[in-house]
Structure formats: structure tokens, C-alpha cells
Design an enzyme around this catalytic site. Structure first.
Site, PDB file in Angstrom:
ATOM      1  N   CYS A  23      31.625 -34.495  16.981  1.00 36.74           N
ATOM      2  CA  CYS A  23      31.273 -34.598  18.698  1.00 36.74           C
ATOM      3  C   CYS A  23      32.564 -34.956  19.453  1.00 36.74           C
ATOM      4  O   CYS A  23      32.484 -35.079  20.427  1.00 36.74           O
ATOM      5  CB  CYS A  23      30.074 -35.805  18.932  1.00 36.74           C
ATOM      6  SG  CYS A  23      28.394 -35.158  18.187  1.00 36.74           S
ATOM      7  N   GLU A  56      28.609 -29.033  17.662  1.00 32.84           N
ATOM      8  CA  GLU A  56      27.169 -28.859  17.479  1.00 32.84           C
ATOM      9  C   GLU A  56      26.547 -28.401  18.718  1.00 32.84           C
ATOM     10  O   GLU A  56      25.707 -28.894  19.322  1.00 32.84           O
ATOM     11  CB  GLU A  56      26.620 -30.323  16.989  1.00 32.84           C
ATOM     12  CG  GLU A  56      26.643 -30.654  15.867  1.00 32.84           C
ATOM     13  CD  GLU A  56      25.749 -32.148  15.504  1.00 32.84           C
ATOM     14  OE1 GLU A  56      25.614 -32.634  16.453  1.00 32.84           O
ATOM     15  OE2 GLU A  56      25.519 -32.560  14.338  1.00 32.84           O
TER      16      GLU A  56
HETATM   17  O1  AHR Z   1      29.040 -37.455  11.788  1.00 34.45           O
HETATM   18  C1  AHR Z   1      28.684 -37.907  12.945  1.00 34.45           C
HETATM   19  C2  AHR Z   1      28.311 -37.212  14.009  1.00 34.45           C
HETATM   20  O2  AHR Z   1      27.088 -36.344  13.806  1.00 34.45           O
HETATM   21  C3  AHR Z   1      29.220 -36.077  14.298  1.00 34.45           C
HETATM   22  O3  AHR Z   1      30.251 -36.378  15.182  1.00 34.45           O
HETATM   23  C4  AHR Z   1      28.138 -34.926  14.934  1.00 34.45           C
HETATM   24  O4  AHR Z   1      28.646 -33.650  14.680  1.00 34.45           O
HETATM   25  C5  AHR Z   1      26.994 -35.338  14.431  1.00 34.45           C
HETATM   26  O5  AHR Z   1      25.993 -35.384  15.244  1.00 34.45           O
END
Ligand code: AHR
Length: 664
Positions: free
Chosen positions: A251, A383
Site C-alpha cells: 500500500c 491492491e
Molecule cells: O502486507 C501489508 C499490506 O497488506 C500491504 O501493504 C497491502 O498490499 C496489503 O493490504
């Protein structure tokens, strides 16, 4: 007579025993490995690493800088710094005080600290590090800072490392000489170990002096690189022999707002010109607030590419696609304003692969890497979900394919492995003929055990799969009570036989998140835990390592009663051949509470007489590795003998075992 009875009794006992052995042997589950045919090539990228700056993984972790907020650029510019003898509300402090001044010199590094010393040695400036500074006895630390002398007579600056007990455990002094900005360096040799040392700065003489970029690094970094990465942490990654390194997230790529997204161009070039940014995990979870979490970008895109090269992994950068995190603001860049975002992707490819005569190739070269990094993969979006993603992805895809047709683009199917977002994303990306789609699953250990067949029924004409983020959650997704326990690791091991069995489709996989500071974390479970002095791999780490170290080159078929081994009798199995080592490798997970007799039968190849056996097992499903017992759950080596091309073994309860047999 008595001895006759004794003799008969002994014969009876022996016959019962041998009967038991016979029964046990005929009870053995036979796993048949067909070593005659390669069912698919195992991609060298099969088992990789997902790196995100979450849990203090970069600043305070992998990036070995010990000073927090070295450039006074956090929004609270003195965060991380203490002035114990100074009264910040009175200009006439007895000892002195530091004032933040905004300069116009460098837009990325505007703040400096103007120190006014009123009392020789009376004023103290202390940096607290990242939950302290890890200092090791006998080791040398590179100190550097920028300074410009002002009015008065400050003749010397003293730097002391203070241990937890308040004792000085290393020190040095530097005499500032110039009224112009100058970089000063020195070395501090530590004569004791401390997990939570601090850096104390005092001054000799009185007057004014401006300071900036106060930095302290261990000299003992990975590959001895100056201002480099923490050696023990990189070593753990290197030992995995990973196929790829995905960075910088997660994220963090997207940002909670578009303004806070990761912008790779701001992370390259001289470190003092890299603009600090809030870390999106800073206040994401109310239960684990870390308000002092920022990104210095000392570990930036150049360093990521270099790290990938160092550990023999394909570099896999992921870029934002004009959408802020949809769990936060979900801000969107209008379609007709997407140009600069797409240009960032094209420029990144030039930065990684371009000739030194190209503008971005030149930047890479000036940073010390004239040779291209030979990047092959680029991810667009992390995501994201819904039609807005697909629309934006298409624009990137078109531009990248037009200019760099050999680059493989990775797209994403959203945060969940099923449901509306997933179905929609998969359907659209399949229609678009996307090359590789990233799937994420943070699910219960049961889910992992029940989904070992997930990919068996996937369309072989659709996109290839990147299982880009996954981890079994012992309590619930992102719960602070989740543990890296054996139940989770074993369930992942069982599930991963399914990834491997489908290696014709699944071409990349990575556990997530990768690292966590024992005090600075926001998200658990994580594959590697560290504090300021030590690091250890979890049971999950060792499962990943067992797979990555034994990835092989060709997929073989392994069956039990003619069927793939996907949980019958709580057994899961996969097998590969390694044409480099000329070995057959069989991975078996027993998720049951009973040990099981197995007979591994190898068809279609002449196998050697001895098997190397690597076992991870414990009856304690709640067991975890820790700083005290870092190897509690880790692979144990043994050997076993084959008889007539088959291996009869007992797999312990709750075990993951790798059997390696040479081919004759
Ligand atoms: O791995 C932690 C978080 O989980 C990542 O940043 C995201 O891509 C997912 O929601």
C-alpha cells in the site's frame, strides 16, 4: 519347563512385533514420483521476496542509519531530538537552544538547526534513534554532518554514544572550521554493546552554529558499503536465494492520498536531496500508532535495484497507477491527467536499463552503476480494484508495450482472493490478455490447508499468476494478536505444495509482509523480526527458505492412489527435479497429529542410495521462534537410505519435510 515357556513367550512377543512392523509397512502411504517427465519448467522467479517499508522495515531496519530525522525534515522538525538542558520557551536559556530555520537552498531539505550555545558544554542535543540505537562493542561507526559556523567561538563539537546505563560507550570530537556549509566526518569506536544507545552532542565554546544531516552508520554494513544496509538483515534475505525482490510495497506505493504516494524519482540522487515523506503506516492502525514513522528514502530505488542484484534476485518495482489506496481516500487522477504517472513508469525503465547517454541512465550511472540493472518486470498498481483500475492499467500497458515490448507487466486482482472485486478484476484482466496477475490472500491457517487445490482448475490460457502477498493469520487479518506460529507456517507449507504443483501457471510467489521491528511494528505476522541488535527468521521464513532453496528446475508429478496429494490423510506433496544438481526433491507436509509411514517410490529414473532429509516439526502448533530461541522451529538435517528405488520413512506429526535424492 519354565525356560520353555519363557522361550515360547519370547517368540510370541517377537512375532507380534514383526507383525506390527509388517502392518505398519503395509499401512505406509505410497507416494509415487514420476521422474521420467518434466510437467513444466519451474520459473527461476518462483519463490521471491516482497519488501515494503512497513514495521520500520526500511528506516529503523534494513537501512542502517541510526539517527532518526537526521535532516530535521519531519513536520515536527525536532522529532527524535531532545534538548534536555534547554528551555524552548525562553530565548535567554542558560545553556543554549536549537532553533529550526527554513532555508531556500534545497527544496527537499529546507530545515536546518541553528544552535545557540550560551554556556560552554552546557547545551545538549540528543538523538534517540529508532527506539534507541543498536551499538556493538568493538565496531566502528561513521559519523557525518553538515555545519556552518556563525557568530561567536564554537571550537569543537563532541559526539558521544550513551548506553542504557548512562555511560559513554564511544565518542569523537570534530572542530568545525568554516562559516560556509561543509561536510564533516569522523568515526566513533564503540567499547560496549547497547541495544538502546543515544547520540549526545555537546559544544565547546559559545556562539552560533548551523547543523544539518547529522548521521551515524555502522561501518559493518552489507558488503561493507558506506552508508549501506544492515548486514544481518540482508544476510537472511540472501540465504533464501530469492528469485525476485518486489519493492517498495504494498500500500505504500499508493499512499493514503495521491500526494503521499511513493514517487521513485524523489528517492534517487544525493541523499540530502531526497525529500522525506510520512510513512503511510504511521497512524494507519489506532492499536499500533507510530507517529514518528517517516520515509527518509535513504533506501530508495537505486538501493533497491542494487539490493536485488546483490542477492541474485530479479528486481520487481511496483508503481502507483493514479489511484490512492482504496482502503483510505481512493483519490483518483483524472484520465486526462495520467500522463506524468505513465511517464514515471517509462522513465523508470530507462533508469534501470537505459544506456548512460539517456537522461535517466545517466542518473543511474552517476549513482555508481553504469551497467544496466536489466530489469524485466514492472508492476502497475498494488491492491486496486474496480473499473477505474482497469481503465488506468490499460493506459500504462499501452504506453509500456509500445516503447518497451520486452518488459513484462504485472497487474493486480485486488486485496482478496475471491468475491466481487476479485472476480471482476480477473475477468477483465483475462479479457485483456494480461501477462501476470498479482493475487493477495491473508487468510486463516485452515483456508490455506483447504485451498491447496486453488490453482488446479485455473484456465491455462489465461494470465500467469503471481501469488504476491500471502500469510496465514492466526487470529484475523491485521490483528495485532496474530502470531508467526507453527500452525500458520505448516499450513503455508501445505498450501505451497499447491503453488508448486501448478508451476506451469504460478510463476512467482512471495510471503508478506517481510520484516518487523520488535517495537516499531504495525502489522503482524511478518517473516523476519528484528530489534536494534538481532534478527531472526520465523518458522514461516524457514518454510519459505526450504522452498526457495529447493525450487528445482522441472516439475514432477507425485501421486497417492493415482491422485495429486492435496490433503488426503492430511498429507500434501509436490516434487521437482533439479537439473543443475541432478536431484529429485520431494516436499511433504503432514498437517495431522499422527506420524505417518510413507513410501516414496521413484519411477522413470535411477535414484541414488541415500536421501538428504530436512525436517521441520513440532507438536506445539502454537510454538514460535523468538530472539531467545531464534532457531526453535527450523529445518533439521538427517539422512535416510533407499531400498530398491524407494524410500520408506516416517514423517512426524505436524511436519514439513524435504527429501532430496541424487539421480544416478
Ligand atoms: O502486507 C501489508 C499490506 O497488506 C500491504 O501493504 C497491502 O498490499 C496489503 O493490504
Amino acid at each position: 519347563m519354565k525356560s520353555l515357556w519363557k522361550g515360547l513367550a519370547l517368540i510370541l512377543v517377537l512375532s507380534i512385533c514383526s507383525l506390527k512392523v509388517l502392518v505398519a509397512q503395509s499401512d505406509a502411504y505410497q507416494l509415487t514420483i514420476d521422474a521420467s517427465t518434466s510437467k513444466a519448467k519451474i520459473q527461476p522467479t518462483m519463490y521471491g521476496i516482497f519488501f515494503e517499508d512497513i514495521n520500520f522495515a526500511a528506516d529503523g531496519g534494513l537501512y542502517a542509519e541510526l539517527v532518526k530525522n537526521r535532516g530535521f525534515e519531519f513536520p515536527l522538525p525536532k522529532m527524535g531530538w531532545l534538548e534536555p538542558n534547554s528551555d524552548r520557551h525562553s530565548l535567554n536559556t542558560a545553556s543554549g537552544m536549537g532553533t529550526i530555520i527554513k532555508t531556500e537552498n534545497q527544496p527537499a531539505n529546507r530545515n536546518i538547526l541553528r544552535v545557540m550555545v550560551n554556556n560552554d558544554q552546557g547545551y545538549e542535543l540528543i538523538n534517540e534513534g529508532f527506539r534507541g540505537m543498536g551499538i556493538k562493542e568493538g565496531q566502528a561507526y561513521d559519523l557525518s554532518f553538515q555545519a556552518a559556523k556563525g557568530e561567536g567561538r564554537i571550537s569543537q563539537i563532541n559526539f558521544q554514544l550513551i548506553g542504557e546505563n548512562g555511560k559513554v560507550i564511544g565518542e569523537t570530537s570534530v572542530a568545525p572550521t568554516s562559516a560556509n556549509w561543509q561536510v564533516y566526518t569522523s568515526v566513533i569506536k564503540a567499547d560496549a554493546t547497547a541495544e538502546k544507545a543515544r547520540l549526545k552532542i555537546t559544544f565547546q565554546g559559545t556562539g552560533l552554529i548551523d547543523l544539518d544531516m547529522i548521521s551515524l552508520f555502522p561501518q559493518d554494513t552489507w558488503k561493507g558499503r558506506k552508508y549501506g544496509l544492515r548486514k544481518d538483515l540482508v544476510q537472511l534475505l540472501y540465504d533464501m536465494d530469492p528469485g525476485f525482490l518486489r519493492f517498495p510495497g504494498g500500500c505504500i506505493v499508493e499512499g493514503r492520498t495521491l500526494a503521499q504516494r511513493y514517487q521513485w524519482k524523489k528517492t534517487v540522487g544525493p541523499i540530502e536531496e531526497r525529500e522525506a515523506l510520512v510513512n503511510r503506516w504511521n497512524t494507519e492502525f489506532n492499536h499500533r500508532l507510530t507517529p514518528d514513522y517517516y520515509q527518509s528514502f535513504g533506501l530508495g530505488f537505486f538501493e533497491y535495484f542494487q539490493l536485488a542484484e546483490d542477492i541474485g534476485a530479479e528486481a520487481m518495482p511496483i508503481l502507483g497507477c493514479g489511484m490512492a489506496c482504496q482502503f483510505n481516500t481512493g483519490e483518483l487522477v483524472p484520465m486526462d491527467e495520467l500522463g506524468p504517472y505513465v511517464q514515471d513508469a517509462l522513465d523508470l525503465i530507462e533508469f534501470a536499463n537505459g544506456d548512460v547517454s539517456t537522461p535517466w541512465g545517466k542518473v543511474r550511472s552517476e549513482m555508481g552503476h553504469p551497467e544496466p540493472f536489466n530489469m524485466t518486470y514492472i508492476g502497475i498498481g498494488n491492491e486496486q480494484w474496480g473499473p477505474e483500475y482497469i481503465k488506468r492499467y490499460l493506459v500504462f500497458e499501452e504506453a509500456i508495450k509500445a516503447k518497451y515490448p520486452d518488459i513484462v507487466i504485472i497487474s493486480g486482482s485486488g486485496p482478496f482472493p475471491d468475491g466481487e472485486y476479485f472476480e471482476y478484476g480477473m475477468e477483465e484482466l483475462t479479457k485483456l490478455n494480461a501477462a501476470i496477475v498479482d493475487e493477495h490472500y491473508y487468510r486463516s491457517p485452515e483456508w490455506f490447508r483447504e485451498n491447496a487445490t486453488r490453482y488446479d482448475s485455473y484456465d491455462r490460457n489465461g494470465p500467469k499468476i503471481f501469488a504476491g502477498e500471502y500469510a496465514a493469520q492466526s487470529v484475523a487479518i491485521a490483528s495485532p494478536d496474530n502470531k508467526n506460529n507453527w500452525n500458520c507456517a505448516l499450513s503455508e507449507a501445505a498450501y505451497m505444495t499447491g503453488l508448486e504443483r501448478n508451476a506451469d501457471l504460478v510463476v512467482m510467489t512471495s510471503y508478506a509482509p517481510l520484516m518487523a521491528h520488535a517495537e516499531g511494528w504495525q502489522w503482524t505476522p511478518d517473516m523476519i523480526w528484528f530489534n536494534n541488535l538481532q534478527a531472526y527468521g520465523t518458522a514461516n521464513y524457514y518454510v519459505q527458505k526450504m522452498y526457495a532453496n529447493n525450487a528445482g528446475t522441472d516439475l514432477l508429478q507425485v501421486t497417492l492412489d493415482g491422485q495429486p496429494v492435496t490433503g488426503q490423510h492430511q498429507l500434501y506433496a509436490s516434487s521437482v527435479m533439479d537439473e543443475n544438481t541432478n536431484q529429485v526433491i520431494v516436499k511433504v507436509a503432514n498437517t495431522g497429529a499422527e506420524a505417518q509411514s510413507l513410501k516414496l517410490v521413484f519411477n522413470g529414473a535411477k535414484v541414488g542410495k541415500e536421501a538428504e532429509v530436512w525436517t521441520m516439526a513440532t507438536d506445539e502448533l502454537e510454538a514460535v521462534n523468538s530472539f531467545e530461541e531464534p532457531m526453535k522451529i527450523s529445518p533439521q538435517a538427517s539422512t535416510a537410505m533407499l531400498k530398491k528405488s524407494s524410500l520408506e520413512v516416517k514423517i512426524p506429526a505436524h511436519a514439513f519435510v524435504v527429501y532430496k535424492i541424487g539421480l544416478r
